[in-house]
Design an enzyme around this catalytic site. Structure first.
Site, short mmCIF file in Angstrom:
data_model
loop_
_atom_site.label_atom_id
_atom_site.label_comp_id
_atom_site.label_asym_id
_atom_site.label_seq_id
_atom_site.Cartn_x
_atom_site.Cartn_y
_atom_site.Cartn_z
N ARG A 251 31.09 -28.44 41.26
CA ARG A 251 31.21 -27.99 42.66
C ARG A 251 32.63 -28.32 43.11
NH1 ARG A 251 27.20 -28.83 47.74
NH2 ARG A 251 26.19 -27.16 46.54
N ASP B 29 23.76 -18.89 57.25
CA ASP B 29 24.37 -20.09 56.69
C ASP B 29 25.26 -20.67 57.79
OD1 ASP B 29 25.35 -22.03 54.93
OD2 ASP B 29 26.70 -20.66 53.87
N GLN C 32 22.20 -21.04 44.22
CA GLN C 32 21.36 -20.91 45.40
C GLN C 32 20.60 -19.59 45.39
OE1 GLN C 32 21.00 -23.25 48.09
NE2 GLN C 32 19.25 -21.91 48.42
N CYS D 85 20.28 -21.61 53.14
CA CYS D 85 20.47 -22.46 51.96
C CYS D 85 20.43 -23.94 52.31
CB CYS D 85 21.78 -22.10 51.26
SG CYS D 85 23.25 -22.40 52.24
N ARG E 95 15.32 -24.73 44.13
CA ARG E 95 16.56 -25.06 43.42
C ARG E 95 16.21 -25.78 42.11
NH1 ARG E 95 21.31 -25.46 46.22
NH2 ARG E 95 22.15 -25.55 44.11
N HIS F 179 28.15 -19.05 45.32
CA HIS F 179 27.14 -20.11 45.16
C HIS F 179 25.95 -19.49 44.42
CE1 HIS F 179 25.01 -23.70 45.60
NE2 HIS F 179 24.72 -23.70 46.88
N1 NVA Z 1 28.67 -22.07 52.86
C1 NVA Z 1 28.26 -23.44 52.73
C2 NVA Z 1 27.13 -23.57 51.78
C3 NVA Z 1 26.62 -24.99 51.61
C4 NVA Z 1 25.52 -25.10 50.59
C5 NVA Z 1 29.45 -24.27 52.27
O1 NVA Z 1 30.19 -23.82 51.39
O2 NVA Z 1 29.66 -25.35 52.82
N1 CP Z 2 22.24 -25.53 49.53
C1 CP Z 2 22.97 -26.45 48.90
O1 CP Z 2 23.71 -26.17 47.96
O2 CP Z 2 22.83 -27.72 49.38
P1 CP Z 2 23.71 -28.98 49.02
O3 CP Z 2 25.08 -28.77 49.63
O4 CP Z 2 22.99 -30.14 49.67
O5 CP Z 2 23.81 -29.13 47.55
#
Ligand code: NVA
Ligand code: CP
Length: 310
Positions: free
Chosen positions: A110, A225, A140, A265, A293, A137
């Site tokens: 990540r 989101d 997800q 998500c 997940r 992502h």
């Molecule tokens: N769009 C959000 C998704 C978090 C799971 C982010 O990138 O922070």
């Molecule tokens: N939806 C998701 O990826 O959650 P986290 O940021 O908690 O991993």
């Protein structure tokens, strides 16, 4: 081609890395693994295998689901925060990939720039999974698709409406629309549209409709989101202003189909991108979505580590 990477393993950096058929088989397998777990069956195909988990951003669901998933499959997961590894002190991503992939059997990352994951994968001897970048992502979406299939059956030909930022999740919904053959309306404020390079190949099936109520009309699934993603914290105030008319609330759900479902998500901000009444209401399936997940990524790990063929 890196001579440290003779095997050229299979990666999952985007939904487009798997064929539509493989993605559907993966979802079926996730549903099967969920049932096996529910029956208390012990299934340990990844015994003795290790998953490295590199996180340069925060996570609750992704970290826990991959770690628990590996445990349930008989393997082990190693949490590698960039704060505590040499990555955080500037060790090149290519060198980190070469070294880690000689020790572990699969790696999730990540991070911020999507290019970082691609560079890592290009120098890895083992499969690499995108656990979220600023661009995509995909993990997800595996869970989201599994959740839809469990509640409503096939998603082919259905109408999904994305309300909010044209961000990493929106981009993965566009790719999902291509791979799972559904229509996608995207309601975002001007200036917050998804990346054209991702949108254009989706062709006619994805449409940008700036008015959120119009975009939601007749939709089978409404998804949103956060307005400010990780790394955009200093834009929060400006984004709250820009997205003010884009909250998923009763008016949006009333415009959607009667049986419409709601997904997010998570983490969510009640009162910002979604009202408490919607996320905590009867059309919301966000807790199933979060749980899935675990099951969907177990299927992904099985496929990438060769213990199950899609
Ligand atoms: N769009 C959000 C998704 C978090 C799971 C982010 O990138 O922070
Ligand atoms: N939806 C998701 O990826 O959650 P986290 O940021 O908690 O991993």
């Amino acid at each position: 081609m890196d001579n440290d990477n003779p095997a050229s393993p299979r990666h999952f950096l985007s939904l487009l890395d798997f064929s539509p058929r493989e993605l559907r088989r993966l979802i079926e397998r996730a549903i099967e693994l969920k049932a096996m777990l529910g029956r208390g069956e012990n299934y340990s195909p990844l015994s003795g295998r290790t998953l490295g988990m590199i996180f340069e951003k925060s996570s609750t669901r992704t970290r826990v689901s991959f770690e628990v998933g590996m445990t349930q499959l008989g393997g082990h997961a190693l949490f590698l925060s960039s704060r505590d590894t040499q990555l955080g002190r500037g060790e090149p991503i290519e060198d980190s990939a070469r070294v880690l992939s000689r020790m572990v059997d699969c790696i999730i990352i990540r991070t911020f720039q999507h290019e970082t994951v691609e560079r890592f994968a290009n120098h890895s001897r083992v499969p690499v999974i995108n656990a979220l970048t600023d661009l995509l992502h995909p993990c997800q979406l595996l869970a989201d698709m599994q959740t839809w299939f469990e509640h409503r059956g096939d998603i082919s030909g259905r109408l999904v409406t994305w309300i909010g930022d044209g961000n990493n999740m929106c981009h993965s919904y566009i790719n999902a629309a291509r791979q799972f053959d559904f229509r996608l309306n995207i309601a975002c404020p001007e200036g917050y549209e998804p990346d054209v390079a991702i949108l254009e190949p989706a062709g006619e099936r994805c449409r940008i409709i700036h008015d959120p109520v119009a975009a939601a009309e007749g939709a089978d699934l409404i998804v949103t989101d956060v307005w400010a993603s990780m790394g955009q914290e200093e834009e929060q105030a400006r984004r709250e202003e820009a997205f003010a008319g884009y909250q998923v609330n009763d008016a949006i759900m009333a415009s959607a189909a009667k049986q419409a479902l709601f997904m997010h998500c998570l983490p969510a901000h009640r009162g910002e991108e979604v009202s408490a009444a919607v996320i905590d209401g009867p059309q919301s399936i966000v807790w199933d979505e979060a749980e899935n997940r675990l099951h969907a990524q177990k299927a992904l790990l099985e496929i990438l580590m060769g213990s199950w063929q899609a």
